[in-house]
Design an enzyme around this catalytic site. Structure first.
Site, PDB file in Angstrom:
ATOM      1  N   ASP A 231     -15.251  -3.343  -1.945  1.00 26.80           N
ATOM      2  CA  ASP A 231     -14.662  -3.155  -0.460  1.00 26.80           C
ATOM      3  C   ASP A 231     -16.348  -3.109   0.135  1.00 26.80           C
ATOM      4  O   ASP A 231     -17.214  -2.097  -0.238  1.00 26.80           O
ATOM      5  CB  ASP A 231     -14.063  -1.830  -0.240  1.00 26.80           C
ATOM      6  CG  ASP A 231     -12.873  -1.760  -1.149  1.00 26.80           C
ATOM      7  OD1 ASP A 231     -12.370  -2.972  -1.344  1.00 26.80           O
ATOM      8  OD2 ASP A 231     -12.446  -0.894  -1.647  1.00 26.80           O
TER       9      ASP A 231
ATOM     10  N   ASP B  98       0.876  -1.130  -0.089  1.00 29.96           N
ATOM     11  CA  ASP B  98      -0.012  -0.119  -0.086  1.00 29.96           C
ATOM     12  C   ASP B  98       0.863   1.353   0.011  1.00 29.96           C
ATOM     13  O   ASP B  98       1.690   1.528   1.050  1.00 29.96           O
ATOM     14  CB  ASP B  98      -0.918   0.033   1.187  1.00 29.96           C
ATOM     15  CG  ASP B  98      -1.849  -1.060   1.103  1.00 29.96           C
ATOM     16  OD1 ASP B  98      -2.212  -1.693   0.084  1.00 29.96           O
ATOM     17  OD2 ASP B  98      -2.861  -1.109   2.153  1.00 29.96           O
TER      18      ASP B  98
END
EC number: 5.3.1.16
Length: 245
Positions: free
Chosen positions: A130, A8
């Site tokens: 998500d 990330d």
């Protein structure tokens, strides 16, 4: 099932968030390319990159780092998400050597864009769903919609989507195990392969995914667990490869 290390990216560094909160981030490395090298040397067969700044800003911010990793490992499948909301951005990443682009927010707000992207870049498009309590979240998880994950996933079946990355926000970065029942239910409800994400802590969580006996689950993304040492990439991949059930 593939074990897919996550990198990330925030402000050029490799970080991990808890439950998607930018203000609750831990920096694990200032050199994401070296971090990629660590996972490749550990035997990973795919990398999952996320441009966190891009997810919030709606356009690529850490693109140079992504390109550097793709150029260093031209034969390694790499998937990138975060801020991918135009065909131009997809083209940029594909030309840079990225194997798959993950469309998240745009897929929820403009589902027809997914079909358009699949036509322009066949085999290159993954949808990132998500969710919080079964409902899809967008804009770097800042907004929760009224759209149910399984309903939206089914909509993309005819588009030629390569996979769905399903992340349970409540689990992400918490290392309390992933949402196996819902991940398996999603895999059973759609013909699109599913990649599990969020909450994986150790080998027991990998085994739980395999034990679900859902052939549609083709991979598991892991972040904090491999950075904090509760899961070993090589060991986990070997476990998957030898799993008999």
């Amino acid at each position: 099932m593939l074990i897919i290390p996550a990198i990330d990216l925030k402000d050029g560094a490799c970080v991990r968030l808890r439950q998607g909160r930018m203000e609750d981030s831990t920096v694990f490395s200032d050199d994401p390319v070296s971090m990629a090298a660590k996972w490749v040397e550990g035997g990973c067969r795919r990398l999952h990159l996320v441009d966190l700044n891009g997810a919030f800003e709606g356009q690529p911010v850490n693109g140079e780092v992504v390109t550097a990793i793709a150029k260093r490992y031209p034969n390694l499948p790499i998937q990138i998400g975060g801020g991918i909301r135009s065909l131009e951005t997809i083209e940029h990443y594909v030309k840079a050597g990225v194997s798959y682009v993950i469309i998240g927010t745009k897929a929820v707000k403009e589902p027809e864009f997914v079909a358009e992207a699949c036509r322009a870049f066949p085999g290159k498009v993954i949808v990132g769903l998500d969710a919080k309590d079964g409902f899809v979240a967008t804009d770097g998880w800042a907004e929760v919609s009224s759209v149910q994950v399984i309903d939206l996933a089914k909509r993309f079946e005819a588009d030629g989507v390569s996979a769905i990355v399903y992340t349970d926000i409540a689990k992400d970065g918490m290392m309390q195990g992933c949402n196996v029942p819902f991940t398996a239910a999603l895999a059973a409800a759609t013909r699109i392969p599913v990649i599990a994400s969020g909450g994986i802590h150790n080998l027991g969580d990998i085994k739980a995914l395999l034990d679900a006996k859902a052939p549609g689950i083709i991979g598991a993304i892991t972040g904090r667990a491999i950075y904090e040492g509760t899961l070993d990439v090589a060991e986990a991949q070997a476990f998957c490869d030898s799993y008999q059930g």
